[in-house]
Design an enzyme around this catalytic site. Structure first.
Site, PDB file in Angstrom:
ATOM      1  CD  GLU A 491       4.849  12.692  15.476  1.00 25.07           C
ATOM      2  OE1 GLU A 491       5.762  12.819  16.305  1.00 25.07           O
ATOM      3  OE2 GLU A 491       3.932  11.874  15.590  1.00 25.07           O
ATOM      4  CD  GLU A 590       3.984   7.430  13.611  1.00 23.15           C
ATOM      5  OE1 GLU A 590       3.642   7.607  14.804  1.00 23.15           O
ATOM      6  OE2 GLU A 590       5.093   7.753  13.175  1.00 23.15           O
TER       7      GLU A 590
END
Length: 688
Positions: A491, A590
């Site tokens: 991220e 995820e």
């Protein structure tokens, strides 16, 4: 996951992909065991309108083998388009990263993306962004039931993913062992995080052993913690929020706080302080380095700047102490001394330090009574293609003073081997990768693979340390075949805020450096990065060998009975589609669901009641797994489940009615399967 709510846009972006409605879908008759959901219309929990559902089916454009071909059902979309909004980790989160807390953690920081993304576009209908694939029906989705209307999605919180607890640097040679209650590294900041304490609601299960005591946590002086100056941290000013009634310091920033360093949180890789304007209903407050926090609307007039800094400094001091205590508690011996459900642990009756653990139990291996018990849990099934994992106590620089326990990692791996053959790590600090490799060797696990993780931070010192350690791990490895690849950054683009362009360039340069090193060493391993599903574009796809997207329906406020379908649909439209015409693999890096702590309605708004939107709970977690796990196994969806174990120290990131940061595990911190939770056995089929 890492950071507060991550958002996912449905924009076309730079990929130049055509609007979903322009694609012609050919249906395939496969997986006839996919049964239709209830006949008739289902009520949309968000607006009360009826929604017709059809059967699961498949699209020809890259979606082979995804279900049967029923008659297309009418669109589930209505005239409104909800837009949640935020996500994870700040640059402060140093190396190695922890699996992540959960989304609300970063509520104090803007999602760094705003409603400006909708400006200057022609919506297909009122309040609906033109770039969204609104005409796609649920009939192209293999999951049951079908997805709800398109809406901006969230990613995991700071709490989730790497943001949870920034991991630290290589730990000096230490003997393996347990963690003691007298050692700060053995304790959580709060001894009883799952019991009612003030505004903190009890979770689905109660604390045990070391966590059930009423002893006060050990005080830790952040000034005593070693620091290399690479982890800047500063809390976000307390802004009035029309979108969120509570705000939290991002997990990554919190981890950095452990180092006791206060600094400006600039955009990733030196990003600007302007808020990202890509998504979200409200402009950000300009803290792009913050975690995936919900949108925060600035106060009119700007407020008192001086007072804000004073309050911020005080808050930072408090958070530093909290994070230091919490992060250090990451290596709690609780995991090592509790007996797993359906398995009797033969040792570790009391918490111990890492060194004491080794002295008492030796270097645990497959023949140790405790390990045999852990590896014989009939309630665990190997149905997950991969699981996100970060060992406890790998926060840098805390691990230099309180080294993580090798035996605890070995215990964890003994459990993980019953759930998956593929583990993803977030960083290289504190010997975490070496400990996992040692555990696999001692347990003589022959089919376990590892995705190496490299934490990329705005501070070059951190990134450099992480990458150099990756090279050492690779160069020292006895067998490279145990590695599936290297994930450079988690991220990173989300944390870059509005300065994604320069951040992407820097990230790609790091990825290319790793590729060049592998090539020089004749190492054939894919190099990738993981980010929010909507942060991927054609340029990043070209640079990465694998497209890895973090997709969290919970933070999108998606009702659990629609979450599996929504997740697959989002991934297909935003990530799989980008790889069309290439041979690149796509992985959901995820995805998961919290077992308790409240509910999330997306859009940064308060839920009207405690049953609206995405509700955290064991029943809901079971439902999501029921709809997702076995079908994903059948149709070959590749993903990493977030996550195996709860991380109690993350309770420090819970806020108001959002108390899910520490409850994303299938098991509690003692490796006990949560009461009432049932992992699907998928008819005996296992992940390979």
């Amino acid at each position: 996951m890492s950071g507060p709510n991550r958002t996912y846009s449905f924009g076309e972006g730079d990929d130049g992909l055509a609007h979903p409605s322009s694609r012609t879908h050919a249906m395939h008759s496969q997986y006839d065991d996919v049964s239709p959901i209830s006949d008739g219309a289902r009520m949309n929990p968000m607006n009360g309108q009826g929604m017709d559902h059809g059967l699961a089916s498949v699209l020809e454009d890259g979606r082979q083998g995804w279900g049967r071909s029923p008659e297309p059902s009418p669109s589930l979309l209505t005239g409104s388009s909800a837009t949640p909004g935020m996500d994870n980790l700040g640059p402060g989160a140093v190396g190695g990263g922890i699996s992540g807390i959960a989304l609300s953690v970063a509520n104090s920081h803007d999602r760094l993306s705003g409603v400006e993304a909708l400006m200057g576009t022609d919506g297909q209908e009122a309040n609906i962004p033109a770039e969204r694939g609104l005409s796609t029906t649920g009939s192209d989705n293999p999951y049951v039931p079908e997805p709800p209307e398109y809406r901006y999605s969230y990613g995991s919180n700071i709490a989730l993913g790497a943001a949870a607890a920034p991991a630290g640097q290589l730990t000096p040679g230490q003997s393996v062992s347990h963690l003691s209650s007298t050692n700060p590294s053995q304790r959580n900041l709060y001894d009883i995080p799952y019991q009612d304490v003030g505004g903190l609601n009890a979770g689905p299960y109660q604390r045990h052993s070391a966590y059930s005591s009423n002893d006060l946590p050990v005080d830790i002086n952040p000034d005593e913690i070693v620091d290399d100056g690479d982890d800047g941290f500063v809390p976000a000013p307390n802004s009035g929020s029309g979108a969120r009634k509570s705000q939290a310091i991002p997990a990554a920033a919190g981890g950095a706080a452990a180092g006791g360093v206060l600094g400006n949180l600039g955009g990733l890789f030196g990003g600007k302080s302007a808020a990202d304007t890509s998504y979200g209903p409200v402009p950000g407050a300009g803290l792009e380095a913050g975690e995936k926090g919900r949108w925060v609307k600035p106060k009119p007039g700007g407020g008192n700047k001086k007072r804000g800094w004073i309050v911020g400094a005080i808050l930072a001091f408090i958070i530093i102490g909290a994070i230091v205590g919490g992060a250090v508690g990451g290596t709690i011996g609780h995991r090592g001394n509790e007996e797993p459900s359906s398995a009797s642990s033969a040792s570790s009756s009391s918490t111990q330090t890492a060194t004491e653990d080794t002295s008492v139990n030796g270097d645990l291996d497959k023949n140790s009574a405790e390990i045999k018990a852990l590896m014989n849990n009939k309630n665990l099934h190997k149905v997950f293609p991969g699981i996100d994992y970060t060992p406890w106590g790998v926060q840098y620089p805390l691990c230099l003073k309180y080294p993580p326990s090798q035996n605890n990692v070995t215990r964890d791996m003994a459990v993980l081997t019953q759930l998956t053959n593929n583990v993803r790590l977030y960083g290289t600090d504190c010997n975490q990768t070496e400990m996992v490799l040692h555990a696999i060797d001692k347990l003589e696990i022959k089919d376990m693979k590892i995705w190496l993780g490299v934490w990329i931070d705005s501070n070059e010192t951190t990134s450099r340390r992480q990458i150099d350690q990756l090279y050492k791990i690779i160069d020292d490895a006895k067998d490279i075949s145990i590695f599936n690849g290297a994930i450079v950054g988690n991220e990173a683009l989300y944390r870059a805020g509005s300065d994604k362009t320069s951040a992407q360039t820097t990230l790609i340069n790091y990825m290319q450096e790793v590729k060049d090193h592998f090539k020089k060493k004749n190492i054939d391993l894919p190099v990738a990065t993981s980010d929010l599903g909507d942060n991927w574009d054609a340029t990043l796809v070209q640079a990465a060998d694998v497209v890895m997207a973090n997709v969290h329906p919970f933070f999108g406020g998606i009702p659990v009975d629609q979450a599996a379908a929504w997740t697959w649909r989002f991934w297909q439209d935003h990530n799989v589609a980008l790889t069309k015409g290439t041979n690149k693999k796509q992985i959901i890096s995820e995805v998961g669901w919290p077992s308790g702590g409240g509910n999330d309605c997306g859009q940064g708004a308060n839920c009207p009641n405690d049953t609206a939107g995405a509700v955290a709970g064991v029943d809901e977690l079971n439902k999501f797994m029921e709809d997702w796990v076995c079908q994903a196994l059948d149709n070959g969806t590749d993903y990493f489940w977030f996550e195996a174990f709860d991380e109690p120290w993350k309770i420090v990131y819970n806020t108001g009615k959002e108390n899910w940061e520490d409850k994303w595990g299938l098991m509690d911190s003692a490796r006990n399967l949560k009461p009432g939770l049932k992992i699907p056995d998928c008819g005996g089929k296992t992940a390979t």
